[in-house]
Design a protein around this motif. Structure first.
Motif, PDB file in Angstrom:
ATOM      1  N   UNK A  17       0.852  -1.182   0.000  1.00 37.58           N
ATOM      2  CA  UNK A  17       0.000   0.000   0.000  1.00 37.58           C
ATOM      3  C   UNK A  17       0.886   1.230   0.000  1.00 37.58           C
ATOM      4  N   UNK A  18       0.633   2.182  -0.906  1.00 36.30           N
ATOM      5  CA  UNK A  18       1.390   3.427  -0.884  1.00 36.30           C
ATOM      6  C   UNK A  18       0.553   4.527  -0.261  1.00 36.30           C
ATOM      7  N   UNK A  19       1.235   5.361   0.520  1.00 34.18           N
ATOM      8  CA  UNK A  19       0.644   6.554   1.116  1.00 34.18           C
ATOM      9  C   UNK A  19       1.468   7.732   0.626  1.00 34.18           C
ATOM     10  N   UNK A  20       0.825   8.662  -0.079  1.00 30.50           N
ATOM     11  CA  UNK A  20       1.527   9.785  -0.702  1.00 30.50           C
ATOM     12  C   UNK A  20       1.303  11.050   0.111  1.00 30.50           C
ATOM     13  N   UNK A  21       2.396  11.732   0.438  1.00 35.47           N
ATOM     14  CA  UNK A  21       2.342  12.911   1.289  1.00 35.47           C
ATOM     15  C   UNK A  21       2.003  14.210   0.597  1.00 35.47           C
ATOM     16  N   UNK A  22       1.957  14.216  -0.721  1.00 37.64           N
ATOM     17  CA  UNK A  22       1.590  15.432  -1.446  1.00 37.64           C
ATOM     18  C   UNK A  22       0.194  15.260  -2.013  1.00 37.64           C
ATOM     19  N   UNK A  59      13.595  -0.939  -7.220  1.00 37.99           N
ATOM     20  CA  UNK A  59      14.434  -1.641  -6.258  1.00 37.99           C
ATOM     21  C   UNK A  59      13.841  -1.596  -4.843  1.00 37.99           C
ATOM     22  N   UNK A  60      13.338  -0.427  -4.435  1.00 41.76           N
ATOM     23  CA  UNK A  60      12.739  -0.308  -3.104  1.00 41.76           C
ATOM     24  C   UNK A  60      11.488  -1.169  -3.004  1.00 41.76           C
ATOM     25  N   UNK A  61      10.651  -1.144  -4.026  1.00 40.30           N
ATOM     26  CA  UNK A  61       9.426  -1.954  -4.015  1.00 40.30           C
ATOM     27  C   UNK A  61       9.774  -3.439  -3.947  1.00 40.30           C
ATOM     28  N   UNK A  62      10.784  -3.863  -4.703  1.00 40.67           N
ATOM     29  CA  UNK A  62      11.198  -5.275  -4.679  1.00 40.67           C
ATOM     30  C   UNK A  62      11.711  -5.664  -3.293  1.00 40.67           C
ATOM     31  N   UNK A  63      12.471  -4.784  -2.655  1.00 38.63           N
ATOM     32  CA  UNK A  63      12.976  -5.052  -1.301  1.00 38.63           C
ATOM     33  C   UNK A  63      11.817  -5.153  -0.312  1.00 38.63           C
ATOM     34  N   UNK A  64      10.866  -4.249  -0.434  1.00 33.33           N
ATOM     35  CA  UNK A  64       9.700  -4.268   0.454  1.00 33.33           C
ATOM     36  C   UNK A  64       8.868  -5.522   0.225  1.00 33.33           C
ATOM     37  N   UNK A  65       8.698  -5.921  -1.021  1.00 36.37           N
ATOM     38  CA  UNK A  65       7.918  -7.129  -1.339  1.00 36.37           C
ATOM     39  C   UNK A  65       8.585  -8.388  -0.788  1.00 36.37           C
ATOM     40  N   UNK A  66       9.917  -8.394  -0.724  1.00 37.01           N
ATOM     41  CA  UNK A  66      10.641  -9.565  -0.258  1.00 37.01           C
ATOM     42  C   UNK A  66      10.889  -9.551   1.255  1.00 37.01           C
ATOM     43  N   UNK A  67      10.471  -8.508   1.934  1.00 41.36           N
ATOM     44  CA  UNK A  67      10.815  -8.333   3.353  1.00 41.36           C
ATOM     45  C   UNK A  67      10.331  -9.474   4.234  1.00 41.36           C
ATOM     46  N   UNK A  96      -3.923  -0.741   5.846  1.00 42.04           N
ATOM     47  CA  UNK A  96      -2.564  -0.966   6.345  1.00 42.04           C
ATOM     48  C   UNK A  96      -2.463  -2.358   6.964  1.00 42.04           C
ATOM     49  N   UNK A  97      -3.449  -2.739   7.754  1.00 40.95           N
ATOM     50  CA  UNK A  97      -3.439  -4.057   8.402  1.00 40.95           C
ATOM     51  C   UNK A  97      -3.454  -5.194   7.383  1.00 40.95           C
ATOM     52  N   UNK A  98      -4.134  -4.987   6.261  1.00 42.87           N
ATOM     53  CA  UNK A  98      -4.250  -6.026   5.244  1.00 42.87           C
ATOM     54  C   UNK A  98      -3.026  -6.113   4.332  1.00 42.87           C
ATOM     55  N   UNK A  99      -2.230  -5.069   4.266  1.00 41.08           N
ATOM     56  CA  UNK A  99      -1.081  -5.030   3.356  1.00 41.08           C
ATOM     57  C   UNK A  99       0.116  -5.781   3.926  1.00 41.08           C
ATOM     58  N   UNK A 100       0.931  -6.321   3.035  1.00 41.07           N
ATOM     59  CA  UNK A 100       2.186  -6.950   3.446  1.00 41.07           C
ATOM     60  C   UNK A 100       3.260  -5.892   3.706  1.00 41.07           C
ATOM     61  N   UNK A 101       3.087  -4.730   3.096  1.00 41.37           N
ATOM     62  CA  UNK A 101       4.040  -3.650   3.276  1.00 41.37           C
ATOM     63  C   UNK A 101       3.405  -2.323   2.955  1.00 41.37           C
ATOM     64  N   UNK A 102       3.987  -1.257   3.492  1.00 42.44           N
ATOM     65  CA  UNK A 102       3.498   0.094   3.223  1.00 42.44           C
ATOM     66  C   UNK A 102       4.670   0.927   2.727  1.00 42.44           C
ATOM     67  N   UNK A 103       4.454   1.601   1.611  1.00 46.26           N
ATOM     68  CA  UNK A 103       5.457   2.467   1.012  1.00 46.26           C
ATOM     69  C   UNK A 103       5.002   3.911   1.171  1.00 46.26           C
ATOM     70  N   UNK A 104       5.753   4.675   1.946  1.00 45.60           N
ATOM     71  CA  UNK A 104       5.468   6.095   2.119  1.00 45.60           C
ATOM     72  C   UNK A 104       6.228   6.847   1.036  1.00 45.60           C
ATOM     73  N   UNK A 105       5.520   7.715   0.317  1.00 45.32           N
ATOM     74  CA  UNK A 105       6.113   8.497  -0.764  1.00 45.32           C
ATOM     75  C   UNK A 105       5.934   9.955  -0.376  1.00 45.32           C
ATOM     76  N   UNK A 106       7.058  10.625  -0.068  1.00 41.65           N
ATOM     77  CA  UNK A 106       6.908  11.919   0.578  1.00 41.65           C
ATOM     78  C   UNK A 106       7.876  12.996   0.117  1.00 41.65           C
ATOM     79  N   UNK A 107       7.346  14.217  -0.027  1.00 42.08           N
ATOM     80  CA  UNK A 107       8.206  15.389  -0.158  1.00 42.08           C
ATOM     81  C   UNK A 107       8.631  15.826   1.241  1.00 42.08           C
ATOM     82  N   UNK A 108       9.281  16.971   1.312  1.00 36.98           N
ATOM     83  CA  UNK A 108       9.647  17.547   2.597  1.00 36.98           C
ATOM     84  C   UNK A 108       9.012  18.924   2.701  1.00 36.98           C
ATOM     85  N   UNK A 109       8.264  19.147   3.770  1.00 42.35           N
ATOM     86  CA  UNK A 109       7.632  20.438   4.012  1.00 42.35           C
ATOM     87  C   UNK A 109       8.242  21.045   5.267  1.00 42.35           C
ATOM     88  N   UNK A 110       8.882  22.189   5.124  1.00 40.39           N
ATOM     89  CA  UNK A 110       9.470  22.899   6.258  1.00 40.39           C
ATOM     90  C   UNK A 110      10.394  22.011   7.090  1.00 40.39           C
TER      91      UNK A 110
END
Length: 190
Positions: free
Chosen positions: A7-12, A173-181, A69-83
């Motif tokens: 599951x991805x959660x996007x901060x923007x 690469x990050x998604x593959x690492x998360x999938x294999x975690x 989140x509970x149902x997912x095998x992994x969560x990918x946070x995709x985020x910019x930086x604010x302040x």
């Protein structure tokens, strides 16, 4: 073997957000046997308030986030930086998935953080804060699975992220690492 779900959660929240495009790349480049989806509606979740976090009163979108989140095998946070830190929408999401205390949806969930920001370091402070909050919430954060791209305004002024080979490979690469975690965790435990 069952399909892995991330599951991805996007901060923007911006319609043309480059971080949203990073999430789209994660969906498109997921390894075989892995389904990546993006949670929509983070902006609809009210700020965490213990008075709302009572059986029968939990806002529907907050309950939906917890279940996803509970149902997912992994969560990918995709985020910019604010302040110099994470966007409020992601902080709020972490607040909701960290509770109820000791039983939150984040506990034991494998998580990774990627993203891009206008600054030269690509949002590293934000990403570090997200990792720290997730660890406190009980997630199994994969510190080695990270990808940050600086100078987003210049880098993506005329080149879409999905056409940038370095970006596509970094996210893949990050998604593959998360999938294999989970597989790696089981192997390490034995």
């Amino acid at each position: 073997m069952a399909e892995k779900t991330i599951l991805t959660l996007v901060g923007s929240l911006r319609a043309e957000s480059v971080n949203s495009k990073f999430a789209e790349i994660a969906v498109a480049t997921a390894p075989e046997g892995t389904q990546v989806t993006t949670f929509t509606g983070l902006e609809e979740i009210p700020f965490y308030n213990e008075d709302l976090d009572v059986e029968g009163k939990v806002p529907a979108k907050a309950a939906e986030l917890r279940a996803a989140v509970a149902a997912a095998d992994g969560v990918l946070f995709v985020s910019p930086e604010y302040n110099g830190t994470m966007p409020a929408v992601l902080n709020n999401a972490i607040d909701w998935i960290s509770r109820p205390f000791g039983k939150g949806a984040a506990i034991g969930t494998f998580a990774a953080v990627i993203g891009t920001s206008a600054g030269q370091y690509g949002g590293l402070w934000s990403h570090d804060d997200i990792r720290k909050s997730l660890k406190i919430a009980g997630a199994s954060v994969l510190d080695e699975a990270k990808f940050a791209v600086g100078g987003s305004f210049q880098r993506f002024a005329s080149l879409e992220p999905q056409h940038d080979a370095e970006v596509v490979e970094g996210i893949r690469s990050v998604v593959a690492t998360l999938a294999a975690a989970e597989v790696a965790a089981v192997a390490a435990a034995n």
